[in-house]
Design a protein around this motif. Structure first.
Motif, short mmCIF file in Angstrom:
data_model
loop_
_atom_site.label_atom_id
_atom_site.label_comp_id
_atom_site.label_asym_id
_atom_site.label_seq_id
_atom_site.Cartn_x
_atom_site.Cartn_y
_atom_site.Cartn_z
N ALA A 129 0.83 -1.21 0.00
CA ALA A 129 0.00 0.00 0.00
C ALA A 129 0.87 1.25 0.00
O ALA A 129 0.58 2.22 -0.73
CB ALA A 129 -0.93 -0.01 1.21
N LEU A 130 1.92 1.25 0.81
CA LEU A 130 2.82 2.42 0.84
C LEU A 130 3.54 2.58 -0.50
O LEU A 130 3.70 3.70 -0.99
CB LEU A 130 3.82 2.27 1.97
CG LEU A 130 3.25 2.39 3.39
CD1 LEU A 130 4.32 2.05 4.43
CD2 LEU A 130 2.70 3.79 3.64
N ALA A 131 3.97 1.48 -1.08
CA ALA A 131 4.68 1.56 -2.36
C ALA A 131 3.79 2.11 -3.46
O ALA A 131 4.27 2.80 -4.38
CB ALA A 131 5.20 0.17 -2.74
N ASP A 132 2.50 1.84 -3.38
CA ASP A 132 1.57 2.31 -4.40
C ASP A 132 1.09 3.74 -4.15
O ASP A 132 0.41 4.33 -5.00
CB ASP A 132 0.35 1.39 -4.48
CG ASP A 132 0.67 0.07 -5.16
OD1 ASP A 132 1.73 -0.03 -5.81
OD2 ASP A 132 -0.14 -0.87 -5.03
N GLY A 133 1.38 4.27 -2.96
CA GLY A 133 0.99 5.64 -2.66
C GLY A 133 -0.49 5.82 -2.43
O GLY A 133 -1.02 6.94 -2.61
N VAL A 134 -1.19 4.77 -1.97
CA VAL A 134 -2.63 4.94 -1.73
C VAL A 134 -2.84 5.85 -0.52
O VAL A 134 -1.98 5.99 0.34
CB VAL A 134 -3.32 3.58 -1.50
CG1 VAL A 134 -3.16 2.69 -2.72
CG2 VAL A 134 -2.78 2.88 -0.26
N LYS A 135 -3.98 6.47 -0.46
CA LYS A 135 -4.29 7.41 0.64
C LYS A 135 -5.15 6.77 1.73
O LYS A 135 -5.24 7.31 2.82
CB LYS A 135 -5.02 8.64 0.08
CG LYS A 135 -4.24 9.38 -1.01
CD LYS A 135 -2.86 9.79 -0.54
CE LYS A 135 -2.12 10.58 -1.61
NZ LYS A 135 -0.71 10.85 -1.21
N THR A 166 5.46 4.37 8.10
CA THR A 166 6.26 3.18 7.85
C THR A 166 5.32 1.99 7.84
O THR A 166 4.19 2.08 8.33
CB THR A 166 7.31 2.98 8.96
OG1 THR A 166 6.62 2.72 10.20
CG2 THR A 166 8.21 4.20 9.10
N PRO A 167 5.76 0.84 7.30
CA PRO A 167 4.89 -0.33 7.35
C PRO A 167 4.45 -0.68 8.77
O PRO A 167 3.29 -1.04 8.98
CB PRO A 167 5.75 -1.43 6.73
CG PRO A 167 6.65 -0.71 5.78
CD PRO A 167 6.97 0.60 6.47
N ASP A 168 5.35 -0.55 9.74
CA ASP A 168 4.99 -0.89 11.12
C ASP A 168 3.97 0.08 11.70
O ASP A 168 3.03 -0.33 12.39
CB ASP A 168 6.24 -0.90 12.00
CG ASP A 168 7.12 -2.12 11.75
OD1 ASP A 168 6.64 -3.08 11.12
OD2 ASP A 168 8.29 -2.10 12.18
N ALA A 171 0.67 -0.62 10.03
CA ALA A 171 0.15 -1.90 10.51
C ALA A 171 -0.49 -1.75 11.88
O ALA A 171 -1.53 -2.36 12.16
CB ALA A 171 1.26 -2.94 10.56
N ALA A 172 0.11 -0.94 12.75
CA ALA A 172 -0.42 -0.76 14.10
C ALA A 172 -1.79 -0.10 14.06
O ALA A 172 -2.71 -0.49 14.81
CB ALA A 172 0.54 0.06 14.94
N ARG A 173 -1.96 0.90 13.19
CA ARG A 173 -3.26 1.56 13.11
C ARG A 173 -4.32 0.64 12.51
O ARG A 173 -5.47 0.65 12.91
CB ARG A 173 -3.16 2.86 12.30
CG ARG A 173 -2.38 3.95 13.01
CD ARG A 173 -2.76 5.34 12.52
NE ARG A 173 -2.74 5.44 11.08
CZ ARG A 173 -1.62 5.54 10.34
NH1 ARG A 173 -0.44 5.52 10.94
NH2 ARG A 173 -1.68 5.67 9.04
N VAL A 174 -3.91 -0.15 11.51
CA VAL A 174 -4.84 -1.11 10.92
C VAL A 174 -5.23 -2.18 11.94
O VAL A 174 -6.41 -2.55 12.05
CB VAL A 174 -4.23 -1.75 9.66
CG1 VAL A 174 -5.10 -2.92 9.18
CG2 VAL A 174 -4.09 -0.72 8.55
N LEU A 175 -4.26 -2.65 12.73
CA LEU A 175 -4.56 -3.69 13.72
C LEU A 175 -5.58 -3.21 14.74
O LEU A 175 -6.45 -3.98 15.17
CB LEU A 175 -3.27 -4.13 14.42
CG LEU A 175 -3.42 -5.30 15.41
CD1 LEU A 175 -3.91 -6.55 14.69
CD2 LEU A 175 -2.08 -5.57 16.10
#
Length: 218
Positions: A129-135, A166-168, A171-175
């Motif tokens: 998701a970060l690599a694709d630049g999604v919002k 960052t991915p971490d 990930a924390a907000r998604v979790l």
């Protein structure tokens, strides 16, 4: 007469943070499901220790001792039937399931995925998701289908992707949102408010969330 609570088995392979959120939600007396069993394919999975402290029955079915996936799944199936399980929740269960097993639990097995399906199926969702630049990124609870990370969607939650993420951190907000929507989805399914029609899940009494970050808002 009070409706009988659905008996739920949770399948894990690790620490089972989503399993914890389900166990905690099911403590409520009005929750329509009880967590009756936690199964792991890893004998020392951290989540098993938590389940035991909560008085939840546990079982280990080690995939490595079986010659193929279907024999492994048939051993799981025997355990589930012995415990009279009604619904399954996958929570970090790191084994691909065969069409045979999925077919045994059609419309009775839920999974949570750290992305807004159908985008970013598979692994490393936050990095991609970060690599694709999604919002906008997020999490999805869905019924399990034979295809990986597919099946009718029960609930989703979205989080904004920040410029310095960052991915971490993402990930924390998604979790945190996963821990909100998995108990919600199980409540809807176990209570009979969610039903599958074709490729969609219809939910009785659902209304769009005002902030469009959580669906359904019930």
């Amino acid at each position: 007469m009070t409706a009988k609570r659905k008996r739920v088995a949770i399948l894990i392979s690790g620490r089972g943070s989503n399993m914890r959120s389900l166990v905690e939600a099911a403590r409520a007396p009005d929750f329509p499901a009880e967590i009756a069993l936690v199964i792991s394919n890893i004998a020392d999975a951290q989540g098993l220790d938590f389940a035991r402290t909560q008085g939840v029955a546990t079982a280990v079915v080690d995939h490595k001792i079986f010659s193929n996936r279907e024999k492994f799944e048939r051993a799981i199936q025997e355990t589930l039937l012995a415990q009279e399980i009604d619904l399954i929740c996958l929570a970090g269960f790191m084994r691909l399931l065969t069409p045979w097993f999925v077919g045994q639990w059609r419309d009775r097995m839920l999974n949570i995925h750290p992305a807004l399906l159908p985008s970013y199926r598979g692994l490393h969702t936050h990095e991609r998701a970060l690599a694709d630049g999604v919002k906008i990124h997020g999490a999805t609870v869905h019924f399990v289908a034979p295809e990986m990370d597919a099946g009718p969607i029960v609930a989703q939650a979205a989080v904004p992707v920040l410029q310095d993420d960052t991915p971490d951190a993402l990930a924390a907000r998604v979790l945190a949102q996963e821990h909100r929507i998995y108990p919600l989805a199980l409540k809807l399914v176990a209570g009979g408010a969610a039903r599958v029609e074709g490729v969609r899940v219809l939910i009785d009494g659902a209304a769009p969330a005002p902030d469009a970050l959580l669906w359904p808002a019930v």
